[in-house]
Design a protein around this motif. Sequence first.
Motif, short mmCIF file in Angstrom:
data_model
loop_
_atom_site.label_atom_id
_atom_site.label_comp_id
_atom_site.label_asym_id
_atom_site.label_seq_id
_atom_site.Cartn_x
_atom_site.Cartn_y
_atom_site.Cartn_z
N THR A 50 0.83 -1.19 0.00
CA THR A 50 0.00 0.00 0.00
C THR A 50 0.87 1.24 0.00
O THR A 50 1.83 1.33 0.77
CB THR A 50 -0.92 0.00 1.25
N GLU A 75 0.47 7.09 3.04
CA GLU A 75 -0.38 8.27 3.04
C GLU A 75 0.50 9.51 3.07
O GLU A 75 1.51 9.55 3.75
CB GLU A 75 -1.31 8.25 4.26
N ARG A 76 0.08 10.55 2.35
CA ARG A 76 0.91 11.74 2.24
C ARG A 76 0.09 13.00 2.50
O ARG A 76 -1.12 13.05 2.22
CB ARG A 76 1.54 11.84 0.85
N THR A 77 0.77 14.01 3.01
CA THR A 77 0.18 15.33 3.16
C THR A 77 1.28 16.36 3.01
O THR A 77 2.48 16.02 3.05
CB THR A 77 -0.53 15.48 4.52
N ARG A 91 8.43 11.07 7.96
CA ARG A 91 7.37 10.09 8.17
C ARG A 91 6.96 10.14 9.64
O ARG A 91 7.80 10.00 10.54
CB ARG A 91 7.85 8.69 7.79
N GLY A 120 0.08 3.39 12.26
CA GLY A 120 0.06 3.93 10.91
C GLY A 120 1.14 4.97 10.73
O GLY A 120 1.81 5.38 11.68
N ILE A 175 2.16 8.63 8.23
CA ILE A 175 1.82 9.67 7.25
C ILE A 175 3.11 10.38 6.87
O ILE A 175 3.87 10.81 7.74
CB ILE A 175 0.80 10.68 7.82
#
Length: 545
Positions: free
Chosen positions: A2, A5-7, A217, A235, A237
Amino acid sequence: MTAAERTDVLIVGSGFGGAIAAYHLAAGGAKVVVLERGPWLDSDEFDHDFKLGSSYTRIFDFVVGDGMSVLGGNCVGGGSVVYFATMPRAPGFVFDRHGSIGRRMWPAAISRAALDPWYDRVEESLPITMQTWDRVPYAGGLFGAACAHAGRTANPAPAAIDVDRCTNCNWMMAGCKFDAKRSLLLNYLPAALAHGAEIRPLHEVQRLSRTDDGGYRVHYRVVDGEDYRILHDAGTIDAKLVVLAAGAGATPVILQRSAPELGAMPHAVGRYFSGNGERLNTAVFDDDRVREVLGLDRGDGSAYRGHQIGRGPTVASWDRLDSARPEYERYSLEQLYFPPGLGTILAQAPDADRAAWFGVRKKEMLRSWPSWMTIFTMSEDDNEGVFGPPPETGNAHRVSQQMLGNGPLRYRPTANTWRGWSLADADVKDILERDGLARVRPWTNDLVGAYTVHPLASCRIGDDPATSALDDGHQLRGHPGIFVTDGSAVPGALTVNPALTISALAERAMPGIVRAARDRGVTVTYGAPTPEGATSARRAIARTA
């Protein structure tokens, strides 16, 4: 596999430092995610009781260290949800303090005058107003009258409270059900959400690591909504820029835990912790003497008996905030309401020969509960707190289902700190015991050590890399793209409530953080009005710049 997740920007914590950053970055066009360890409660969910699992235990974090205990907010909105909303500006001498390092702690670029335009911006945003004597609850009036009787001055304090909405219920520490207290739930955070920021409650950040593209991260665990000792999913991000605003008791712990992957932290990370020089005294008033000496009468046959009525601190004596006085001898005295629970445990019987936080004398004292008053001292300490090795997760080893933990902070008050406390203790006795008005005794340090509700300075800004973790733009030394905007960035004790100064510093840091975000590939601008749309403070800042 997977994709991660990014921002653009990841913000840790949603108190003053986190909410202000979230608003400006989101309003400027950045993709912003805020991770908050605590729950997200609305005003109708705040409970006026002391039951386990009520808002009172869910939205607080009480961490007992070695010689110092820290009480703070643990919820979306952070300390603003549980604070008493007293918002004075720090006196000018604070910015010239030397403290334990023997030279000016604050960056040369920051003085009271330099910070005033940023204070203005926060005052316009919340907003903050000066309370007036005709709206001061009874306990504040009694403290003011006692100060006048002792030849001292007292003033209503500026506060982020809509007094027209306030019911004087005195449950401010459990969250305001009536939206009278201007917490971040009513201004910066909804404005950030309106601009697309995402807030995720019950997400506890554990550490940071680097990504291959030069970003960071962020590793988190999901906290159980009922039992904070239980952590669920893990998790990550990825973000181009990280703003840490988890509070002075948690931000240094996250950075310490990140060191094996990020590399060595500045020496000052987890050092120079300040409890804002805080100290508490309890006064038990003699209603007959209050009536006879001060001429006060509530009209129902009682002269005081108003401890459960009001809205936290409303009146303060600032006589000792005098720049001509020596360092460690300057402090403010503030009347406040500390609710049952911790307050009744740590308050000592004033007529006992030794520490008496239980026993017959304490039971006798409890019968006088409605005639109590708590006096809060904020003085100059020596930044003597040091964080030991971080726990495996979080900022503390969780002891109970909610609220209580045991943390790695070690604090041994120096003679300098004790000098301020002792002078303030004597001052409180002189004011309130005069002519038999009351009997006064400090809270005990025997159970939980010293205590603070305003932790500061554990990752402080400064000009000297040897004694500060951050440069004067709040960027972590040696780790570009990581910024700290909470109370841990404040260099030392302020002698007054620190929320306004923390907020002003966060506002001041934002133009530089926006520039750093752009340098790291984020499409973002700076220049949003206040959350309510006002622009006068923004124009003043532009003129100053």
